[in-house]
Structures are given as C-alpha cells and as structure tokens.
Write an enzyme that holds these catalytic residues in place. Structure first.
Site, PDB file in Angstrom:
ATOM      1  N   GLU A 124       0.823  -1.216   0.000  1.00 35.08           N
ATOM      2  CA  GLU A 124       0.000   0.000   0.000  1.00 35.08           C
ATOM      3  C   GLU A 124       0.854   1.262   0.000  1.00 35.08           C
ATOM      4  O   GLU A 124       1.577   1.517   0.968  1.00 35.08           O
ATOM      5  CB  GLU A 124      -0.897  -0.006   1.239  1.00 35.08           C
ATOM      6  CG  GLU A 124      -1.756   1.245   1.390  1.00 35.08           C
ATOM      7  CD  GLU A 124      -2.501   1.279   2.718  1.00 35.08           C
ATOM      8  OE1 GLU A 124      -3.418   2.098   2.828  1.00 35.08           O
ATOM      9  OE2 GLU A 124      -2.160   0.495   3.622  1.00 35.08           O
ATOM     10  N   GLU A 162     -11.864   3.104   5.628  1.00 33.45           N
ATOM     11  CA  GLU A 162     -10.787   3.453   6.552  1.00 33.45           C
ATOM     12  C   GLU A 162     -10.746   4.967   6.719  1.00 33.45           C
ATOM     13  O   GLU A 162      -9.808   5.643   6.317  1.00 33.45           O
ATOM     14  CB  GLU A 162      -9.439   2.917   6.037  1.00 33.45           C
ATOM     15  CG  GLU A 162      -8.360   2.956   7.117  1.00 33.45           C
ATOM     16  CD  GLU A 162      -7.003   2.524   6.613  1.00 33.45           C
ATOM     17  OE1 GLU A 162      -6.321   1.781   7.331  1.00 33.45           O
ATOM     18  OE2 GLU A 162      -6.616   2.920   5.496  1.00 33.45           O
TER      19      GLU A 162
END
Length: 259
Positions: A143, A240
């Site tokens: 990520e 998130e």
C-alpha cells in the site's frame, strides 16, 4: 454498488474493540478489516466473526512497534528476521480468521540506509512473504501511503508500487489502492484505477481533506463508485476513515452516495 467493509480500527471507536463487530453487523456491513489482530486471541476474534456472520477482509503484517511510531519494517535491512517471523504469525492469524489477503506496510525509511539497500530489502522481503502466503492460500498486498500523514514512508506513489510489483514478479502480490492516500499524493483516481485494475487486490477510502466520510471533502465519490462498478471491480472497499462525529450518525453517506 461496491461491497463496503468496516475498518474497525477507525470506525465504532465509541465501543471497546470486540464490541465493534456487532456494531458493524448491525449497521449493515458484511465484511470487516482492521490494522492488526495480534493483540487479541485468535479464537476470540473468530468467534465474533462467526457470531455476527462477518467476513474478515484484511489485516496487516506485524509492523514493528506501532505505539512508538513505527509504521512497518519491510524496508529495514537490519530487521529481516523479525519481518520473516511476522509473516509466520500473520499466516496463523489469517488462517484462523479465514482472511484471504494481508497487507504489508513498507515502513518509514530508516536514516543512513541507501536507496539501493531499502529497495532490495523491500523486494526480497516481498518475495519471501508472497511465496509463504501463497502456500497458505492468502494474497499479499502493498500500500502506498502519503508522506504528509507519515513523513518518510518508503512507498508513497502508485507508479512506485507498480514498479516493485514488476520487480518482485510474483503472481501473489497485488496493490492495495487507498483512495485517500492517492488523492493526497497524486490525484488521477479514476484513471489510475482503470489503468491498474488487474493489479488491485483491495481498495480503501476516505475523503480529503480531513480523512472523514465520503461526501465531506473534495472527492466526487458518487461518480467514483459508478466508475468502479463499470470497471467490474468485485472486491471489497474498506472504509478506513475517521468519523467526523459518531460513527453511526455518519453512515448515511452509503445510501446517499453509493445507492
């Protein structure tokens, strides 16, 4: 409409962690993710998933001393043994939780280490982890994270991540594309997802600025959700974000923007 997973590290913080599973299910979520499971008993977590009929979508590899400010160790040449031990631990948890993908945080680049050493350490660690996870039937993700929120984070842009995927050359390594981090670093969200869809294993979201709910900032989420649907992405999208107030009160965006 996309499949949304509640990120229990950031959502339902009004409740103790193990109570957030029930809250997510009551809010209509079918999947959950969170940063780390390692502070809890595997069986206790699995029991919550089973009780509330939730899918464990994602968690991270162990990432060093989080409380002390570490944000991953995968690019740290002096901590390869620790990283490899963490892979084994992550597999144990993911297997118990039925989790089919794990994210690897590259970490903040340690001072005094050359770019060549950082790169090679990260690549070698990813080759090790992707192979071990493949044997367990689990996908590995990496990520990019913006360097405004985490200064010095080693992996920060999509093109950098794609280059590393090419270098590792594993069929078990994918991109975790976080819309919030990408918006802060580079923009071009729609085109980037289109271009790299085949290599994206998971998507996460938050609006910008503020990292709050979709609809609170500059991103055109109604268009983006339609775009993702048209592309045929059938994976989860992890929520998130930091609720602007109470988590439940802020969930109206799902119906308003993605319905």
């Amino acid at each position: 409409m996309p499949k949304f997973a509640a990120n229990l590290t950031m959502l339902f913080n009004e409740l103790p962690f193990l109570e957030r599973f029930e809250a997510a299910a009551q809010a209509g979520f079918k999947g959950v993710e969170y940063l780390f499971p390692y502070g809890f008993d595997k069986d206790a977590l699995a029991a919550q998933l089973d009780k509330h009929k939730l899918t464990q979508v994602l968690h991270n590899l162990p990432a060093g001393n989080w409380e002390a400010g570490e944000r991953g160790i995968a690019c740290h040449p002096q901590r390869v043994t620790e990283f490899q031990d963490g892979v084994g631990r992550a597999i144990e948890y993911a297997t118990a939780l039925g989790c089919k993908q794990i994210n690897c945080l590259a970490g903040i680049a340690p001072a005094g280490v050359s770019e060549e050493a950082l790169y090679q350490t990260f690549v070698d660690n990813l080759r090790f982890a992707s192979a071990k996870l493949k044997q367990a039937g689990i996908r590995l993700l990496i990520e990019p994270i913006n360097t405004f929120d985490i200064p010095g984070f080693y992996l920060s842009r999509t093109d950098q991540a794609i280059g590393i995927l090419d270098e590792v050359a594993s069929d078990n390594l994918f991109l975790q594309y976080d819309i919030y981090h990408a918006q802060r670093m580079e923009g071009e969200i729609g085109n980037t997802i289109s271009r790299h869809l085949a290599r994206i294993g998971h998507i996460q979201l938050a609006d910008n600025p503020g990292r709050h709910e979709p609809g609170t900032g500059e991103l055109n989420y109604p268009w983006l959700f339609r775009h993702i649907d048209k592309l045929g992405y059938d994976g989860w999208i992890g929520c998130e974000y930091k609720p602007a107030a109470d988590t439940r009160a802020g969930l109206g965006w799902i119906k308003a923007l993605a319905g």
